[in-house]
Design an enzyme around this catalytic site. Structure first.
Site, PDB file in Angstrom:
ATOM      1  N   LYS A  72       0.814  -1.222   0.000  1.00 25.52           N
ATOM      2  CA  LYS A  72       0.000   0.000   0.000  1.00 25.52           C
ATOM      3  C   LYS A  72       0.844   1.267   0.000  1.00 25.52           C
ATOM      4  CE  LYS A  72      -4.432  -1.770   1.173  1.00 25.52           C
ATOM      5  NZ  LYS A  72      -5.522  -1.924   2.125  1.00 25.52           N
ATOM      6  N   ARG A  75      -3.688  -9.962   5.057  1.00 21.86           N
ATOM      7  CA  ARG A  75      -4.061 -10.094   3.641  1.00 21.86           C
ATOM      8  C   ARG A  75      -2.882  -9.589   2.815  1.00 21.86           C
ATOM      9  NH1 ARG A  75      -6.070  -6.665  -0.233  1.00 21.86           N
ATOM     10  NH2 ARG A  75      -7.618  -7.511  -1.684  1.00 21.86           N
TER      11      ARG A  75
HETATM   12  C1  YH5 Z   1      -7.903  -4.256   3.019  1.00 19.71           C
HETATM   13  O1  YH5 Z   1      -7.049  -3.515   3.516  1.00 19.71           O
HETATM   14  N1  YH5 Z   1      -7.609  -3.670   0.555  1.00 19.71           N
HETATM   15  S1  YH5 Z   1      -7.989  -3.582  -2.128  1.00 19.71           S
HETATM   16  C2  YH5 Z   1      -3.303  -0.049  -3.207  1.00 19.71           C
HETATM   17  C3  YH5 Z   1      -2.062  -0.626  -3.388  1.00 19.71           C
HETATM   18  C4  YH5 Z   1      -1.867  -1.961  -3.127  1.00 19.71           C
HETATM   19  C5  YH5 Z   1      -2.921  -2.729  -2.694  1.00 19.71           C
HETATM   20  C6  YH5 Z   1      -1.065   1.414  -4.055  1.00 19.71           C
HETATM   21  N2  YH5 Z   1      -9.222  -4.993  -0.180  1.00 19.71           N
HETATM   22  C7  YH5 Z   1      -8.161  -4.308   1.617  1.00 19.71           C
HETATM   23  O2  YH5 Z   1      -5.083  -4.172  -1.732  1.00 19.71           O
HETATM   24  N3  YH5 Z   1      -9.899  -5.923   1.962  1.00 19.71           N
HETATM   25  C8  YH5 Z   1      -8.275  -4.104  -0.519  1.00 19.71           C
HETATM   26  O3  YH5 Z   1      -0.981   0.069  -3.833  1.00 19.71           O
HETATM   27  C9  YH5 Z   1      -9.161  -5.135   1.156  1.00 19.71           C
HETATM   28  N4  YH5 Z   1      -8.678  -5.062   3.796  1.00 19.71           N
HETATM   29  C10 YH5 Z   1      -9.642  -5.877   3.289  1.00 19.71           C
HETATM   30  N5  YH5 Z   1     -10.342  -6.631   4.135  1.00 19.71           N
HETATM   31  C11 YH5 Z   1      -6.655  -2.416  -2.027  1.00 19.71           C
HETATM   32  C12 YH5 Z   1      -5.302  -3.027  -2.067  1.00 19.71           C
HETATM   33  C13 YH5 Z   1      -4.178  -2.181  -2.515  1.00 19.71           C
HETATM   34  C14 YH5 Z   1      -4.364  -0.829  -2.791  1.00 19.71           C
END
Ligand code: YH5
Length: 273
Positions: free
Chosen positions: A220, A254
């Site tokens: 993230k 996750r």
């Molecule tokens: C979460 O925290 N996050 S989708 C931006 C990124 C990398 C990854 C800029 N679904 C979560 O994974 N479900 C997502 O780089 C989730 N908890 C739960 N339960 C976003 C994501 C991501 C966004």
């Protein structure tokens, strides 16, 4: 503490790793139906081999600024993948806030619903109540399109905790047992970098709600903010963040990088005994 996920059950004596499987349009996509289900299925088996305890299948990007996907498109993406994974000995979580997608995914074999909307869309509560699936309730402020514009909190940990506590109460009142519920502070969902690190630092405060805490920190932007690295180069930062979360009481992480995270948590576990 036991955590019930459909026919699966975890004793939570060690932290669990949830592997992320995104079902996204393939490189030949014209924006229509061509979706890489085959690649997603292959990736799911790979994450199983790498030591994942559960898999999170998502067909709509909930990343900040991402565009929305129609219900039919989301179904076309995730259902073939969930059906193909029926034989896998891991619980499958469906990452959706749409009750129709939840219902179809559970019928196709999913054991958990990961809802960034915490079952606030009409109909979602009923779908869960009529199943034996687990649910992860996540906090967010605003919508994926607008949430990073200017997030404001008095006390981010308190406000996130209050919201999640209220959602647990509503959901328990619908007959969904406590041992099927997990909560998630929603890193990056309507939080500044400082809010995110406040939440990580004080994550243990969420344990008082009495259900497992799930965290999604993998790759993230808060990790990009402190390392200066692009999204594809955040492996070490992600493993460090997962470990810090587990040290502060997270039960489920996750992650994209299952193999590396599993190793880090084995070292943590060996040190804990
Ligand atoms: C979460 O925290 N996050 S989708 C931006 C990124 C990398 C990854 C800029 N679904 C979560 O994974 N479900 C997502 O780089 C989730 N908890 C739960 N339960 C976003 C994501 C991501 C966004």
């Amino acid at each position: 503490m036991l955590f019930h996920c459909g026919k699966f059950q975890f004793d939570l004596s060690r932290p669990l790793v949830m592997g992320i499987v995104n079902v996204t349009p393939d490189s030949f996509s014209d924006g229509g139906q061509h979706v890489s289900c085959a690649a997603a299925i292959e990736h799911a088996y790979r994450l199983h081999e790498d030591g994942a305890d559960m898999l999170d299948i998502g067909g709509e990007s909930t990343r900040p600024g991402a565009s929305l996907v129609s219900e039919q498109e989301e179904l076309d993406r995730v259902l073939p993948v969930i059906e193909a994974l029926r034989g896998i000995s891991l619980p499958i979580s469906i990452d959706t806030y749409k009750p129709t997608v939840m219902r179809a995914a559970l019928a196709a074999g999913a054991s958990m619903v990961n809802d960034v909307n915490a079952l606030q869309v009409n109909g979602g509560l009923k779908v869960l109540a009529q199943s034996d699936a687990a649910v992860c309730l996540m906090h967010k402020q605003g919508t994926p399109k607008t949430m990073q514009q200017r997030p404001v909190y008095q006390d981010v940990v308190q406000e996130v905790g209050n919201f999640l506590g209220e959602r647990i109460a509503v959901i328990e009142a619908e007959g969904i047992a406590r041992n099927r519920i997990a909560i998630d502070p929603g890193f990056g969902f309507g939080k500044s970098v400082e809010h995110n690190f406040d939440l990580l630092r004080q994550l243990a405060r969420l344990q008082s709600l009495g259900v497992p805490v799930l965290v999604g920190l993998s790759r993230k932007s808060m990790l990009g903010a402190v390392t200066g690295r692009d999204v594809g180069d955040r492996l070490a930062a992600s493993v460090a963040a997962a470990l810090l979360a587990v040290q502060r009481g997270a039960t489920i992480v996750r992650v994209h990088d299952v193999r590396e995270t599993v190793d880090a948590l084995k070292v943590w576990q060996a040190c804990e005994q």
